[in-house]
Write a protein that holds these residues in place. Structure first.
Motif, PDB file in Angstrom:
ATOM      1  N   GLY A  66       0.768  -1.238   0.000  1.00 40.23           N
ATOM      2  CA  GLY A  66       0.000   0.000   0.000  1.00 40.23           C
ATOM      3  C   GLY A  66       0.796   1.284   0.000  1.00 40.23           C
ATOM      4  N   SER A  67       2.054   1.256  -0.412  1.00 41.30           N
ATOM      5  CA  SER A  67       2.864   2.478  -0.360  1.00 41.30           C
ATOM      6  C   SER A  67       2.335   3.560  -1.296  1.00 41.30           C
ATOM      7  N   LEU A  68       1.984   3.204  -2.545  1.00 38.11           N
ATOM      8  CA  LEU A  68       1.413   4.200  -3.438  1.00 38.11           C
ATOM      9  C   LEU A  68      -0.005   4.562  -3.014  1.00 38.11           C
ATOM     10  N   SER A  69      -0.742   3.590  -2.495  1.00 37.36           N
ATOM     11  CA  SER A  69      -2.079   3.880  -1.977  1.00 37.36           C
ATOM     12  C   SER A  69      -2.016   4.955  -0.891  1.00 37.36           C
ATOM     13  N   LEU A  70      -1.019   4.856  -0.019  1.00 38.94           N
ATOM     14  CA  LEU A  70      -0.878   5.826   1.053  1.00 38.94           C
ATOM     15  C   LEU A  70      -0.600   7.218   0.503  1.00 38.94           C
ATOM     16  N   LEU A  71       0.281   7.310  -0.481  1.00 37.12           N
ATOM     17  CA  LEU A  71       0.561   8.612  -1.082  1.00 37.12           C
ATOM     18  C   LEU A  71      -0.700   9.202  -1.695  1.00 37.12           C
ATOM     19  N   ALA A  72      -1.467   8.367  -2.407  1.00 35.60           N
ATOM     20  CA  ALA A  72      -2.704   8.856  -3.026  1.00 35.60           C
ATOM     21  C   ALA A  72      -3.690   9.327  -1.964  1.00 35.60           C
ATOM     22  N   ALA A  73      -3.816   8.563  -0.883  1.00 39.01           N
ATOM     23  CA  ALA A  73      -4.731   8.959   0.194  1.00 39.01           C
ATOM     24  C   ALA A  73      -4.277  10.256   0.850  1.00 39.01           C
ATOM     25  N   GLU A  74      -2.985  10.416   1.029  1.00 38.87           N
ATOM     26  CA  GLU A  74      -2.458  11.651   1.620  1.00 38.87           C
ATOM     27  C   GLU A  74      -2.737  12.859   0.733  1.00 38.87           C
ATOM     28  N   GLN A  75      -2.905  12.621  -0.562  1.00 39.79           N
ATOM     29  CA  GLN A  75      -3.206  13.702  -1.494  1.00 39.79           C
ATOM     30  C   GLN A  75      -4.711  13.921  -1.661  1.00 39.79           C
ATOM     31  N   GLY A  76      -5.504  13.252  -0.812  1.00 42.28           N
ATOM     32  CA  GLY A  76      -6.930  13.513  -0.781  1.00 42.28           C
ATOM     33  C   GLY A  76      -7.792  12.581  -1.591  1.00 42.28           C
ATOM     34  N   HIS A  77      -7.220  11.524  -2.141  1.00 44.46           N
ATOM     35  CA  HIS A  77      -7.988  10.600  -2.964  1.00 44.46           C
ATOM     36  C   HIS A  77      -8.540   9.449  -2.127  1.00 44.46           C
ATOM     37  N   ARG A  78      -9.637   8.869  -2.603  1.00 44.57           N
ATOM     38  CA  ARG A  78     -10.228   7.679  -1.996  1.00 44.57           C
ATOM     39  C   ARG A  78      -9.659   6.460  -2.720  1.00 44.57           C
ATOM     40  N   VAL A  79      -9.125   5.513  -1.984  1.00 44.65           N
ATOM     41  CA  VAL A  79      -8.351   4.426  -2.581  1.00 44.65           C
ATOM     42  C   VAL A  79      -8.994   3.076  -2.294  1.00 44.65           C
ATOM     43  N   THR A  80      -9.067   2.253  -3.340  1.00 41.70           N
ATOM     44  CA  THR A  80      -9.364   0.831  -3.200  1.00 41.70           C
ATOM     45  C   THR A  80      -8.161   0.069  -3.717  1.00 41.70           C
ATOM     46  N   GLY A  81      -7.554  -0.754  -2.875  1.00 41.03           N
ATOM     47  CA  GLY A  81      -6.391  -1.539  -3.276  1.00 41.03           C
ATOM     48  C   GLY A  81      -6.744  -3.007  -3.402  1.00 41.03           C
ATOM     49  N   VAL A  82      -6.130  -3.672  -4.363  1.00 43.01           N
ATOM     50  CA  VAL A  82      -6.350  -5.099  -4.584  1.00 43.01           C
ATOM     51  C   VAL A  82      -4.997  -5.787  -4.710  1.00 43.01           C
ATOM     52  N   ASP A  83      -4.819  -6.864  -3.973  1.00 42.93           N
ATOM     53  CA  ASP A  83      -3.629  -7.689  -4.113  1.00 42.93           C
ATOM     54  C   ASP A  83      -4.021  -9.120  -3.769  1.00 42.93           C
ATOM     55  N   ARG A  84      -3.397 -10.098  -4.411  1.00 38.76           N
ATOM     56  CA  ARG A  84      -3.789 -11.480  -4.156  1.00 38.76           C
ATOM     57  C   ARG A  84      -3.113 -12.087  -2.936  1.00 38.76           C
ATOM     58  N   SER A  85      -2.177 -11.361  -2.327  1.00 36.17           N
ATOM     59  CA  SER A  85      -1.502 -11.848  -1.124  1.00 36.17           C
ATOM     60  C   SER A  85      -2.210 -11.325   0.119  1.00 36.17           C
ATOM     61  N   PRO A  86      -2.825 -12.190   0.917  1.00 38.13           N
ATOM     62  CA  PRO A  86      -3.460 -11.717   2.152  1.00 38.13           C
ATOM     63  C   PRO A  86      -2.487 -11.004   3.086  1.00 38.13           C
ATOM     64  N   ALA A  87      -1.243 -11.457   3.135  1.00 39.08           N
ATOM     65  CA  ALA A  87      -0.273 -10.809   4.018  1.00 39.08           C
ATOM     66  C   ALA A  87       0.025  -9.387   3.547  1.00 39.08           C
ATOM     67  N   MET A  88       0.154  -9.192   2.228  1.00 41.22           N
ATOM     68  CA  MET A  88       0.351  -7.844   1.691  1.00 41.22           C
ATOM     69  C   MET A  88      -0.846  -6.962   2.021  1.00 41.22           C
ATOM     70  N   VAL A  89      -2.031  -7.493   1.839  1.00 43.35           N
ATOM     71  CA  VAL A  89      -3.239  -6.720   2.111  1.00 43.35           C
ATOM     72  C   VAL A  89      -3.319  -6.337   3.586  1.00 43.35           C
ATOM     73  N   ASP A  90      -2.951  -7.244   4.471  1.00 41.66           N
ATOM     74  CA  ASP A  90      -2.949  -6.927   5.901  1.00 41.66           C
ATOM     75  C   ASP A  90      -2.011  -5.757   6.204  1.00 41.66           C
ATOM     76  N   LEU A  91      -0.838  -5.768   5.588  1.00 42.15           N
ATOM     77  CA  LEU A  91       0.111  -4.673   5.807  1.00 42.15           C
ATOM     78  C   LEU A  91      -0.414  -3.367   5.233  1.00 42.15           C
ATOM     79  N   ALA A  92      -1.057  -3.438   4.077  1.00 43.79           N
ATOM     80  CA  ALA A  92      -1.632  -2.228   3.478  1.00 43.79           C
ATOM     81  C   ALA A  92      -2.732  -1.659   4.374  1.00 43.79           C
ATOM     82  N   ARG A  93      -3.584  -2.529   4.891  1.00 43.82           N
ATOM     83  CA  ARG A  93      -4.651  -2.053   5.783  1.00 43.82           C
ATOM     84  C   ARG A  93      -4.081  -1.369   7.014  1.00 43.82           C
ATOM     85  N   ALA A  94      -3.020  -1.940   7.566  1.00 42.48           N
ATOM     86  CA  ALA A  94      -2.396  -1.321   8.741  1.00 42.48           C
ATOM     87  C   ALA A  94      -1.758   0.015   8.388  1.00 42.48           C
TER      88      ALA A  94
END
Length: 208
Positions: A66-94
């Protein structure tokens, strides 16, 4: 998810790699975790120039941690992220806890977003590793609202047994799907990668 020194989130060219196991160390690469302030600023600046000026709905496919997702959110955008790795998704959510962001476990090539449509489809270092990128792009095009845009970061890595997707191939695949296409070379900007690179790295911004 990674292949050597470049991000391959949402894809599995190595087939045998356990991406859930790799999640814990994924952000160690400068352009993955964006922990170095200069690298982070460089990606934030590029992303700001690629995304709409107004608050928009961004679909980050192969989002990894979620590193790019975080940058986009910090710039005021609403983000939906998709990844097939549950561990990656858990880290992005955190990483984006408390922000206007949602993360789903699923295939970047066919994201599980139902009838939802987006202003931006953002993808970094994923498309080249997919089996039928032309078909995938057509599917992604259907996820864009009228006037939406693709932001696609890709490249060709290595000189022996090089892997990746040249910019001219990607623009050719996009030509029937979009109106305006801009290619931005990224190889010359060391601050994006935390070091000098001599291979082909680029971004394509294509407006529907």
């Amino acid at each position: 998810m990674t292949n050597g020194e470049h991000a391959i989130t949402g894809a599995d060219p190595d087939r045998g790699t356990d991406w859930d196991a790799a999640a814990a160390s994924f952000d160690d690469e400068p352009d993955h975790g964006l922990r170095d302030p200069e690298v982070r600023r460089a990606w934030a600046s590029r992303l700001r120039s690629w995304l709409p000026e107004h608050a928009s709905d961004v679909l980050d496919l192969g989002c990894g941690t979620g590193s790019l997702s975080l940058l986009a959110a910090e710039q005021g955008h609403r983000v939906t992220g998709v990844d097939r790795s549950p561990a990656m998704v858990d880290l992005a959510r955190a990483k984006l806890a408390g922000r206007d962001a949602a993360f789903l476990v699923g295939d970047a090539a066919a994201p599980p977003v139902g009838e939802e449509r987006f202003d931006v489809v953002l993808v970094r270092h994923v498309l080249w590793a997919l089996t039928d990128p032309g078909r995938v792009l057509r599917h992604w095009r259907g996820l864009l609202r009228p006037g939406g845009r693709f932001v696609l970061v890709e490249g060709v890595w290595g000189t022996v047994d090089a892997v990746g997707m040249p910019a001219d191939r990607l623009t050719g695949l996009l030509a029937p799907l979009v109106g305006q296409v801009r290619v931005e070379r990224l190889s010359d900007d060391e601050s994006l990668w935390g070091k000098a690179v001599d291979d082909e790295r680029y971004a394509v911004v294509a407006r529907a």
